[in-house]
Design an enzyme around this catalytic site. Structure first.
Site, PDB file in Angstrom:
ATOM      1  N   GLY A  10       0.089  42.646  28.274  1.00 35.16           N
ATOM      2  CA  GLY A  10      -0.482  43.003  29.580  1.00 35.16           C
ATOM      3  C   GLY A  10      -1.419  44.200  29.408  1.00 35.16           C
ATOM      4  O   GLY A  10      -1.511  44.780  28.322  1.00 35.16           O
ATOM      5  N   ALA A  59       5.879  42.518  34.235  1.00 30.24           N
ATOM      6  CA  ALA A  59       6.229  42.294  35.651  1.00 30.24           C
ATOM      7  C   ALA A  59       5.539  41.035  36.126  1.00 30.24           C
ATOM      8  O   ALA A  59       4.583  40.564  35.502  1.00 30.24           O
ATOM      9  CB  ALA A  59       5.763  43.477  36.510  1.00 30.24           C
ATOM     10  N   THR A 100       5.181  50.688  41.527  1.00 30.16           N
ATOM     11  CA  THR A 100       3.905  50.507  42.228  1.00 30.16           C
ATOM     12  C   THR A 100       3.798  51.253  43.569  1.00 30.16           C
ATOM     13  O   THR A 100       4.815  51.512  44.227  1.00 30.16           O
ATOM     14  CB  THR A 100       3.712  48.988  42.502  1.00 30.16           C
ATOM     15  N   ASP A 101       2.553  51.537  43.957  1.00 34.01           N
ATOM     16  CA  ASP A 101       2.250  52.082  45.292  1.00 34.01           C
ATOM     17  C   ASP A 101       2.624  51.079  46.398  1.00 34.01           C
ATOM     18  O   ASP A 101       2.765  51.466  47.556  1.00 34.01           O
ATOM     19  CB  ASP A 101       0.747  52.419  45.385  1.00 34.01           C
ATOM     20  N   TYR A 124       5.917  41.132  46.552  1.00 38.64           N
ATOM     21  CA  TYR A 124       5.782  41.871  45.295  1.00 38.64           C
ATOM     22  C   TYR A 124       6.331  43.293  45.450  1.00 38.64           C
ATOM     23  O   TYR A 124       7.149  43.760  44.646  1.00 38.64           O
ATOM     24  CB  TYR A 124       4.293  41.896  44.896  1.00 38.64           C
ATOM     25  N   LYS A 128       9.603  44.976  43.580  1.00 37.30           N
ATOM     26  CA  LYS A 128       9.479  46.167  42.720  1.00 37.30           C
ATOM     27  C   LYS A 128      10.408  47.277  43.232  1.00 37.30           C
ATOM     28  O   LYS A 128      11.008  48.007  42.446  1.00 37.30           O
ATOM     29  CB  LYS A 128       8.028  46.664  42.672  1.00 37.30           C
ATOM     30  N   TRP A 148      -3.506  50.664  41.606  1.00 39.94           N
ATOM     31  CA  TRP A 148      -4.851  50.158  41.290  1.00 39.94           C
ATOM     32  C   TRP A 148      -5.156  50.271  39.786  1.00 39.94           C
ATOM     33  O   TRP A 148      -6.139  50.893  39.379  1.00 39.94           O
ATOM     34  CB  TRP A 148      -5.912  50.912  42.078  1.00 39.94           C
TER      35      TRP A 148
END
Ligand SMILES: NC(=O)c1ccc[n+]([C@@H]2O[C@H](COP(=O)([O-])OP(=O)(O)OC[C@H]3O[C@@H](n4cnc5c(N)ncnc54)[C@H](OP(=O)(O)O)[C@@H]3O)[C@@H](O)[C@H]2O)c1
Length: 299
Positions: A10, A59, A100-101, A124, A128, A148
């Site tokens: 990734g 992920a 993640t945000d 998603y 998470k 991002w």
């Protein structure tokens, strides 16, 4: 020190492999060697290899597909994360879980603190968040949230935009990009540094906090990002001419999954703990495009 990195192909996994610490043995595993959908195999592999740390860079990251593949998304982003945390903590190892945000709903008007209430608005983000909560039950788990994400390789907004600029300028088309989703880009080079620094500090038990935030510095829209990508790609000879970018609203760009309108992360605690300053998003973008140009054009 031995570190197992999941999702090595990734965009973050790949950069972690390229940037590792001195004296660290990296075991980078691809999906077919370490499939997060096969919990028994993951557990067995961890207990055989006995890494000091796992960095979970794997992920299910397809935010729109997640709305349809709910079970698979939760299995990869939550259930498997608990397996990693539980197994590695059984012998005193540690997990650095990348998050993640999108755990936030975007209703805040100032950057999100690690302690702010989470309220994901898509599958998603919910998966998470569950991965965070399940893994935090075990000692030695650290969570690093980012937003991002892009880098000089992989599937990301910056490289997609580069192609769009290239085609748009040639075909006199307009690129439509939303201006009402606000956030901060994060480049994988800076994020990898933070992963290594957190591991260094925590290996000496210097950290009490468990949730960290990291992004580049700056608050922008996807539209701002798209315009700058064209501008600097043209400057570095990656494209002949930047395409025209039109600012549109999310209402005019329907996606299957909802996205938070504002997802800027407050990174002050990470800056303080690691004594590292965030890099301005424009500087980070320029440096990533330069690297991309060197690789692509040999410049
Ligand atoms: N991308 C973003 O904008 C963003 C923003 C915030 C946070 N994050 C988080 O940052 C982390 C890294 O993201 P990224 O952008 O580097 O992701 P990425 O480029 O999409 O890579 C994800 C990796 O996970 C692997 N993977 C997917 N399903 C798997 C499974 N069942 N078993 C094992 N591996 C599997 C993929 O394998 P294949 O190569 O075989 O597909 C891929 O190598 C993730 O935790 C993500 O949630 C990303």
């Amino acid at each position: 020190m031995k570190i197992l990195i999941t999702g090595i192909d990734g965009q973050l996994g790949n950069q972690l492999k390229e940037s590792s610490l001195k004296g660290v043995k990296i075991i980078g595993l691809k999906r077919k060697q370490f499939n997060l959908l096969d919990n028994d195999h993951c557990k067995k592999t961890i207990l055989e290899l006995k890494p000091d740390w796992i960095i979970n860079a794997a992920a299910f990251t397809a935010v729109d597909s997640a709305e349809k593949e709910i079970k698979k998304t939760f299995d990869i982003n939550a259930k498997a994360v608990e397996t990693l945390a539980k197994t590695i903590s059984s012998y005193g190892g540690r997990l650095l879980q990348i998050s993640t945000d999108f755990v936030f709903d975007g209703s805040k008007k100032t950057p999100y603190l690690p302690t702010d209430k989470c309220n994901p608005i898509n599958v998603y983000g919910a998966s998470k968040l569950q991965g965070e909560n399940l893994s935090l039950k075990y000692p030695g788990t650290l969570i690093l949230r980012t937003s991002w994400l892009y880098g000089p390789s992989g599937n990301n907004f910056c490289l997609k935009m580069l192609n769009l600029h290239n085609n748009a300028a040639k075909q006199s088309k307009i690129i439509r990009v939303v201006n009402d989703q606000i956030g901060s880009p994060t480049d994988t080079i800076q994020l990898s540094k933070i992963c290594w620094e957190l591991i260094k500090k925590q290996s000496n038990n210097e950290i009490n906090e468990r949730i960290f935030h990291w992004s580049n510095r700056g608050i922008i829209s996807w539209y701002d990002f798209a315009v700058s990508i064209g501008k600097y790609a043209e400057e570095y000879g990656l494209i002949e001419k930047a395409g025209s970018v039109k600012s549109i609203s999310s209402l005019d760009y329907k996606t299957i999954a909802k996205r938070p309108a504002f997802s800027v992360l407050n990174c002050n605690n990470t800056e303080k703990f690691l004594n590292i300053k965030q890099i301005d998003w424009v500087e980070a973008l320029k440096s990533n495009l330069r690297i991309y140009a060197q690789r692509k054009l040999g410049k």
